[in-house]
Write an enzyme that holds these catalytic residues in place. Structure first.
Site, PDB file in Angstrom:
ATOM      1  N   ARG A  68       0.857  -1.374   0.081  1.00 55.73           N
ATOM      2  CA  ARG A  68       0.011   0.092   0.047  1.00 55.73           C
ATOM      3  C   ARG A  68       0.851   1.213   0.038  1.00 55.73           C
ATOM      4  O   ARG A  68       0.194   2.341  -0.283  1.00 55.73           O
ATOM      5  CB  ARG A  68      -1.078  -0.181   1.150  1.00 55.73           C
ATOM      6  CG  ARG A  68      -0.272  -0.429   2.487  1.00 55.73           C
ATOM      7  CD  ARG A  68      -1.060  -0.776   3.675  1.00 55.73           C
ATOM      8  NE  ARG A  68      -0.521  -0.930   4.923  1.00 55.73           N
ATOM      9  CZ  ARG A  68      -1.253  -0.993   6.004  1.00 55.73           C
ATOM     10  NH1 ARG A  68      -2.405  -1.276   6.059  1.00 55.73           N
ATOM     11  NH2 ARG A  68      -0.735  -1.079   7.070  1.00 55.73           N
TER      12      ARG A  68
ATOM     13  N   TYR B   3      -9.601 -13.439  14.881  1.00 56.23           N
ATOM     14  CA  TYR B   3     -10.409 -13.361  13.876  1.00 56.23           C
ATOM     15  C   TYR B   3     -11.711 -13.945  13.875  1.00 56.23           C
ATOM     16  O   TYR B   3     -12.864 -13.352  13.573  1.00 56.23           O
ATOM     17  CB  TYR B   3      -9.601 -12.951  12.416  1.00 56.23           C
ATOM     18  CG  TYR B   3      -8.639 -11.747  12.411  1.00 56.23           C
ATOM     19  CD1 TYR B   3      -9.418 -10.541  12.357  1.00 56.23           C
ATOM     20  CD2 TYR B   3      -7.453 -11.974  12.155  1.00 56.23           C
ATOM     21  CE1 TYR B   3      -8.678  -9.476  12.140  1.00 56.23           C
ATOM     22  CE2 TYR B   3      -6.521 -10.756  12.083  1.00 56.23           C
ATOM     23  CZ  TYR B   3      -7.212  -9.628  11.955  1.00 56.23           C
ATOM     24  OH  TYR B   3      -6.351  -8.336  11.699  1.00 56.23           O
TER      25      TYR B   3
END
Length: 355
Positions: A42, A162
C-alpha cells in the site's frame, strides 16, 4: 523426498549465502540485511496501479499479480529479502470460509466460530486448495535469483481471534471468553488452525521460500501465563512441523515485549521485536541462540532524513552485540510512508553497517 532434501534442492547457493539468511543463522554478514514488513503493497504507487479494481483476496490468487507486487519493493528499495504478497486469511478463504477483507476495516468473517459444531467448517487445507501459491512462489524464486523469498502465515492465536470475533477487535472479548470459559474448545480450535497454517507454510517452503515468518499480530493482548498455556502450544506445533526443512523460522507479534522469551521458546530461530523494547533488552529476554529482527518505529519515517538516520543508527548500535540481526521496522510499513524514505533507509543501513 525428505523435507531436508526438498529444501536443499530448492535453495541455490547464492540464496543460502545471502546476508539475510546468514543473519538469520547468526553467521557473519557483509552488512546488516534489511527488509520491511508490508514492504510489498500500500505505500507504493506502482502497487495501487496494478491492483486497481481488483479485490484484495482475489489479487492473492493471481500468480502473475502476486509476483509483480512481491518484486516491486525489491526493485525499488534494494531490500535484502522479498516477502510473499498474501494475507493471513488466505488459507481460511481457501477452505471455504465466508470472509472478506473490507477496505479500512480488515478481515470480516460472515459467521464467526463460536461453538464446537462450528469447528466442522474448518476442514484441512490441501496444497491443491492453494495451487496459485505454489505457482507464484515458483515464478518468484526464478525472478529473484540470489534474493531470498520469505513465506508467511498468521499464527493460530491471531487467526482464532479473527474467527471468533468476526473481525478486528480491540478487546478480544469473545475470543478470550472462549479461551477462559471453554479451554477445551479453544485448544481444539487452535490445534486445527495450527494444521491449516502448517500446510500453508509447507506449500511455500516446498515451492522455494527460503524462510518463513509466523505473524502473531494480536498475541500482545495476552498475559505471559495465558500465552504459554493458550497460544504457545499451537505456534510451537507449527514451528516444529516445518523444522526439518532447515529454513529460518521468524516469529513476530505487536506489543509482545513481555512475551519475547516465550515466542523464542515456541521454536523461532529469529524473534521479531517491535519498537517498544530496545534490542539490547530484547536480547536479554529472549536469551542466547536466537537472532533478532527489528525494530525502528514505523512513524520515524515521517520525521525527515536526518531523524531517520539518527534513529536507524540507534537500532544498529543496540544490535552491535547481538548474535544475529535483521533490520526491520517494529511493525508494518504505514500506508502514507514516502517510498523514497524507505529506499534511503536501506541505503543508510547498508552503508553504516558495512563490515
Amino acid at each position: 523426498m525428505t523435507a531436508n532434501n526438498a529444501s536443499q534442492g530448492k535453495q541455490p547457493t547464492a540464496t543460502y549465502d545471502s546476508a539475510f539468511l546468514r543473519a538469520c543463522r547468526r553467521e557473519s554478514v557483509p552488512h546488516t540485511p534489511v527488509w520491511f514488513m508490508r514492504q510489498a503493497g500500500r505505500s507504493l504507487p506502482e502497487y495501487h496501479k496494478v491492483r486497481e479494481g481488483i479485490p484484495m483476496l482475489e489479487s492473492c490468487t493471481r500468480p502473475e499479480l502476486v509476483t509483480e507486487i512481491t518484486l516491486q519493493p525489491v526493485r525499488r528499495h534494494g531490500v535484502d529479502a522479498a516477502v510473499y504478497f498474501s494475507d493471513i486469511v488466505v488459507p481460511l478463504k481457501a477452505i471455504g470460509l465466508d470472509l472478506d477483507i473490507k477496505p479500512g476495516v480488515g478481515p470480516v468473517v460472515e459467521q464467526p466460530i463460536r461453538t464446537r459444531a462450528d469447528l466442522a467448517r474448518l476442514r484441512d487445507l490441501t496444497p491443491e486448495d492453494v495451487s496459485y501459491v505454489t505457482e507464484a512462489v515458483g515464478m518468484l524464486t526464478r525472478e529473484l535469483g540470489p534474493t531470498p523469498l520469505i513465506g508467511f502465515a498468521g499464527a493460530p492465536f491471531t487467526l482464532a481471534s479473527y474467527l471468533v470475533e468476526g473481525g478486528p477487535s480491540r478487546t478480544f472479548e469473545n475470543a478470550k471468553a472462549m479461551m477462559y470459559g471453554d479451554p477445551e474448545l479453544w485448544a481444539d480450535l487452535l490445534d486445527r488452525l495450527a494444521d491449516i497454517t502448517t500446510t500453508f507454510l509447507k506449500v511455500q517452503i516446498e515451492a522455494g521460500a527460503s524462510a518463513v515468518q509466523l505473524f502473531d499480530s494480536w498475541a500482545g493482548a495476552l498475559a505471559p501465563a495465558d500465552y504459554r498455556s493458550s497460544a504457545m502450544p499451537a505456534s510451537a506445533k507449527v514451528f516444529d512441523a516445518v523444522a526439518d526443512y532447515g529454513v529460518p523460522r521468524i516469529h513476530f507479534g505487536v506489543g509482545t515485549g513481555e512475551l519475547l522469551g516465550l515466542m523464542g521458546e515456541a521454536g523461532a530461530d529469529v524473534v521479531g521485536v517491535d519498537w517498544r523494547v530496545p534490542l539490547t533488552e530484547a536480547a536479554r529476554r529472549v536469551g542466547p541462540g536466537k537472532a533478532l529482527q527489528g525494530n525502528l518505529d514505523p512513524t520515524v519515517l515521517f520525521a525527515g532524513k536526518e531523524v531517520v538516520e539518527t534513529k536507524a543508527q540507534e537500532v544498529l548500535d543496540d544490535a552491535a552485540g547481538l548474535e544475529g540481526h535483521v533490520f526491520n521496522l517494529g511493525h508494518g510499513v504505514m500506508p502514507n510512508t514516502d517510498p523514497d524514505a524507505l529506499t534511503r533507509l536501506v541505503e543508510y543501513v547498508h552503508g553504516a553497517s558495512a563490515r
